[in-house]
Structure formats: C-alpha cells, structure tokens
Design an enzyme around this catalytic site. Structure first.
Site, PDB file in Angstrom:
ATOM      1  N   ARG A 182     -23.627  26.452  -2.651  1.00 49.20           N
ATOM      2  CA  ARG A 182     -24.402  26.692  -1.481  1.00 49.20           C
ATOM      3  C   ARG A 182     -23.581  27.371  -0.403  1.00 49.20           C
ATOM      4  NH1 ARG A 182     -29.567  26.823  -0.858  1.00 49.20           N
ATOM      5  NH2 ARG A 182     -29.907  24.897  -2.226  1.00 49.20           N
ATOM      6  N   ARG A 238     -24.976  34.002 -10.994  1.00 47.91           N
ATOM      7  CA  ARG A 238     -24.263  33.390  -9.902  1.00 47.91           C
ATOM      8  C   ARG A 238     -24.056  32.027 -10.423  1.00 47.91           C
ATOM      9  NH1 ARG A 238     -27.839  30.356  -5.615  1.00 47.91           N
ATOM     10  NH2 ARG A 238     -29.456  29.311  -6.661  1.00 47.91           N
ATOM     11  N   HIS A 258     -26.884  37.476  -1.236  1.00 44.99           N
ATOM     12  CA  HIS A 258     -27.647  36.443  -0.541  1.00 44.99           C
ATOM     13  C   HIS A 258     -26.558  35.775   0.440  1.00 44.99           C
ATOM     14  CE1 HIS A 258     -29.763  32.448   0.137  1.00 44.99           C
ATOM     15  NE2 HIS A 258     -30.710  32.921  -0.392  1.00 44.99           N
ATOM     16  N   ASP A 284     -38.272  32.551   6.703  1.00 43.56           N
ATOM     17  CA  ASP A 284     -37.906  33.024   5.354  1.00 43.56           C
ATOM     18  C   ASP A 284     -38.754  34.109   5.178  1.00 43.56           C
ATOM     19  OD1 ASP A 284     -37.823  31.214   2.009  1.00 43.56           O
ATOM     20  OD2 ASP A 284     -37.352  33.384   2.737  1.00 43.56           O
ATOM     21  N   GLU A 298     -29.762  38.803   3.785  1.00 40.84           N
ATOM     22  CA  GLU A 298     -29.570  39.214   2.448  1.00 40.84           C
ATOM     23  C   GLU A 298     -30.058  40.499   2.075  1.00 40.84           C
ATOM     24  OE1 GLU A 298     -31.718  36.190   0.288  1.00 40.84           O
ATOM     25  OE2 GLU A 298     -31.507  34.841   2.066  1.00 40.84           O
TER      26      GLU A 298
HETATM   27  O1  TA6 Z   1     -33.673  33.902   0.251  1.00 33.70           O
HETATM   28  C1  TA6 Z   1     -34.152  32.848   0.635  1.00 33.70           C
HETATM   29  C2  TA6 Z   1     -34.198  31.897  -0.300  1.00 33.70           C
HETATM   30  O2  TA6 Z   1     -35.158  32.224  -1.535  1.00 33.70           O
HETATM   31  C3  TA6 Z   1     -35.199  30.372   0.133  1.00 33.70           C
HETATM   32  O3  TA6 Z   1     -36.331  30.396  -0.102  1.00 33.70           O
HETATM   33  C4  TA6 Z   1     -34.271  29.304  -0.552  1.00 33.70           C
HETATM   34  O4  TA6 Z   1     -34.874  28.892  -1.588  1.00 33.70           O
HETATM   35  C5  TA6 Z   1     -32.976  30.061  -0.550  1.00 33.70           C
HETATM   36  O5  TA6 Z   1     -33.050  31.373  -0.847  1.00 33.70           O
HETATM   37  C6  TA6 Z   1     -32.049  29.333  -1.470  1.00 33.70           C
HETATM   38  O6  TA6 Z   1     -30.988  29.838  -1.744  1.00 33.70           O
HETATM   39  P1  TA6 Z   1     -29.663  29.352  -2.638  1.00 33.70           P
HETATM   40  O7  TA6 Z   1     -29.023  30.753  -3.122  1.00 33.70           O
HETATM   41  O8  TA6 Z   1     -28.903  28.700  -1.746  1.00 33.70           O
HETATM   42  O9  TA6 Z   1     -30.045  28.747  -3.709  1.00 33.70           O
END
Ligand code: TA6
Length: 295
Positions: free
Chosen positions: A69, A94, A164, A208, A266
């Site tokens: 994360r 990933r 991301h 978002d 992103e």
């Molecule tokens: O890019 C935004 C998103 O799709 C959010 O809706 C949330 O689900 C987030 O990504 C989670 O991202 P991660 O890569 O940390 O699992």
C-alpha cells in the site's frame, strides 16, 4: 530470494526488506530509494534535500503475493476489480516477483530495468495471454518510470494499466492540483460523468476520479513547500484518488490517520482507453516526476 539477472552498480544493494521481501536499496549523494522486486514496486524515493516524495502506509502488508500500500504499484493487466472474482485488484503484476535485467549508474542517478513474462506469473487464469513487460526506472533528483508491454502471443491482446503513484503531501486538504481544469471527468464514487470543474482541484472528501490525460499535472503543496510535477506520455487517463476518513478506516493496510498524508496521481490507460496490441507489438506508458521547492 529472486536473484538479479545482472550486475548492480555500487549504489544499488540487494537486501531482505520488510516482511522478508527482496528489495534493492539505492543510495547516492543525490537520492535514496527502495524497490521491492515483488511488483517491481518502488516503495520509496527521496531526492537529497527533500522530504520523501512517495508515500507508503505504515500499515502496509509486506508479504509474498500481497499488495503493497503505497509507492508506485504497477497495475497490469487490469485496473480495478479483476475479470474474475478470484482475480486481485489492479492485476497480477504488482504481486509477482520481477527480475532485474539491467542496472547502471550515471551522473543523473541510477537506471534500473525489471522484466516480467507470462511464464513467471503463478496464476494467469484471469488473463491467460503471452506477454513481456518491462519497467524502466531512472532514479535521481527526478524520477522516470516507463512500463513497456509486448504482445508475444499469436493473437491481439487487450489490457489496462496504471502507475498508481502515491505522492506524499503535507496535508491533502491544503494541496492544489493544477492541470485538470476544463477536463470532464468520471467520478467513480457514483455520480459518473461530470463536467469540467474549476481549477485548481482541491481535495475536500473522498476523491476517486478519472480524467482524460492532460499530459502534465502539478500538485502544489504549501505545507511541504514544494510542487510535484507529473508528466505522462503514452497514457490517455489520469486517476486522482484519496480515500479520506471512512475508506481509510475501512482498509486494514491503511492507518486511520494516514489519509491526509497522500494523494494518488496515477498515469493510466483504463476503461475505454485499454490498450490493444497486435502480435509482436509493444506499447509504452511513462511518467516523470519533478520536485521543485516553492516559497
Ligand atoms: O485508483 C484508485 C483506486 O482504484 C481506488 O478505487 C482504490 O481501490 C485504490 O485504487 C486502491 O489502490 P491500491 O493499489 O492501493 O490497492
């Protein structure tokens, strides 16, 4: 521990990182960084004289096949929920170990290339297509990240992708995001397609959004006294995300009080902008991150 398939310059050291995950540590007079081989995941990038530019949760899992994360998750070959119920969020790249296939150091910093092929993915049931992916990183006072995908199969293939990136900010409530004005966007929290909003974008709640890629986005951070400029190529979308209070509290790998510390900007090709490659073709999506102090 996956070995590196190439010699490393003195400024790049393979180590066992958090949770026992193999990492590369980069340390030069100009920059420090950390990259987990799992996901070719840059988890830290700090130019000399700056606060960290990439945010990673203090509560993140660091475990085999578990998403990290923070940093720059490489989302491929899908974005969001997978094609099947079992398929994890944002693709298998990933959570799969990549191989280091090139490493060098110049005056500008360290250049790394990591590679992943379909043969190295444990579970491809959700997306069973031959491919080669490479991630090229140029790590210095600026950061360059380029994701190249080659269709090594006999038939056209379609995929979605995102870098991301979790940018570290002093307080997300005080940042101003420039470069998104005049752009209609998709609000993924429910309202759907929205008309352009005013410039600059300020974050006042869970956010978002998917914007048609403007090319350059700037995050002005008055708390840390800096501007982070994100310049993207080969991408048709930009995703802007902050979980805010409730969503942060609902995520086990996200500290309840961490949400003000980050803003995801992103670089992506998602939804209608998914990429279709003919056999043998390659497509590259790249982002460059520059940090400039502001008075
Ligand atoms: O890019 C935004 C998103 O799709 C959010 O809706 C949330 O689900 C987030 O990504 C989670 O991202 P991660 O890569 O940390 O699992």
């Amino acid at each position: 521990m996956p070995t590196t398939a190439t010699a490393l310059p003195p400024s790049v050291t393979p180590e066992v990182g958090r949770g026992g995950l193999p990492v590369l540590r980069v340390a030069t007079p100009a920059v420090t960084a950390e990259l987990a081989l799992q996901g070719a995941h840059l988890t830290a990038w700090t130019p000399a004289g700056q606060e960290r530019v990439l945010w990673t949760s203090q509560h993140s899992a660091f475990a085999p096949r578990q998403p990290i994360r923070g940093g720059i998750p490489v989302c491929f070959p899908w974005f969001g929920p997978g094609p099947t119920a079992e398929a994890g969020l944002h693709g298998f790249a990933r959570t799969t170990p990549w191989r280091v296939t090139a490493a060098s150091e110049t005056l500008d910093g360290v250049q790394l290339t990591l590679t992943l092929t379909d043969a190295e993915v444990a579970d491809r049931a959700a997306w069973p297509h031959p491919f080669t992916a490479s991630l090229q990183l140029s790590i210095g006072q600026s950061l360059g990240v380029a994701l190249a995908v080659t269709n090594t199969g006999p038939a056209p293939v379609t995929y979605a992708q995102a870098l991301h990136t979790y940018l570290a900010v002093g307080d997300v409530r005080q940042v101003q995001v420039h470069g998104l004005a005049d752009l209609p966007y998709l609000d993924r929290l429910g309202p759907g397609a929205q008309p352009p909003a005013s410039e600059p974008l300020r974050i006042g709640g869970e956010t978002d959004r998917i914007y048609p890629q403007p090319g350059t986005i700037q995050v002005a951070d008055p708390v840390l006294g800096r501007m982070i400029t994100v310049t993207s190529t080969g991408s048709a979308d930009a995703v802007v995300w902050n979980p805010w209070v409730a969503k942060a509290a609902a995520m086990a790998d996200f500290g309840d009080a961490e949400w003000p510390e980050l803003l995801c900007v992103e670089t992506a090709n998602v939804l209608d902008h998914a990429i279709t490659l003919e056999p043998g073709a390659t497509a590259t999506m790249a982002a460059r991150y520059d940090v400039t102090p502001t008075p």
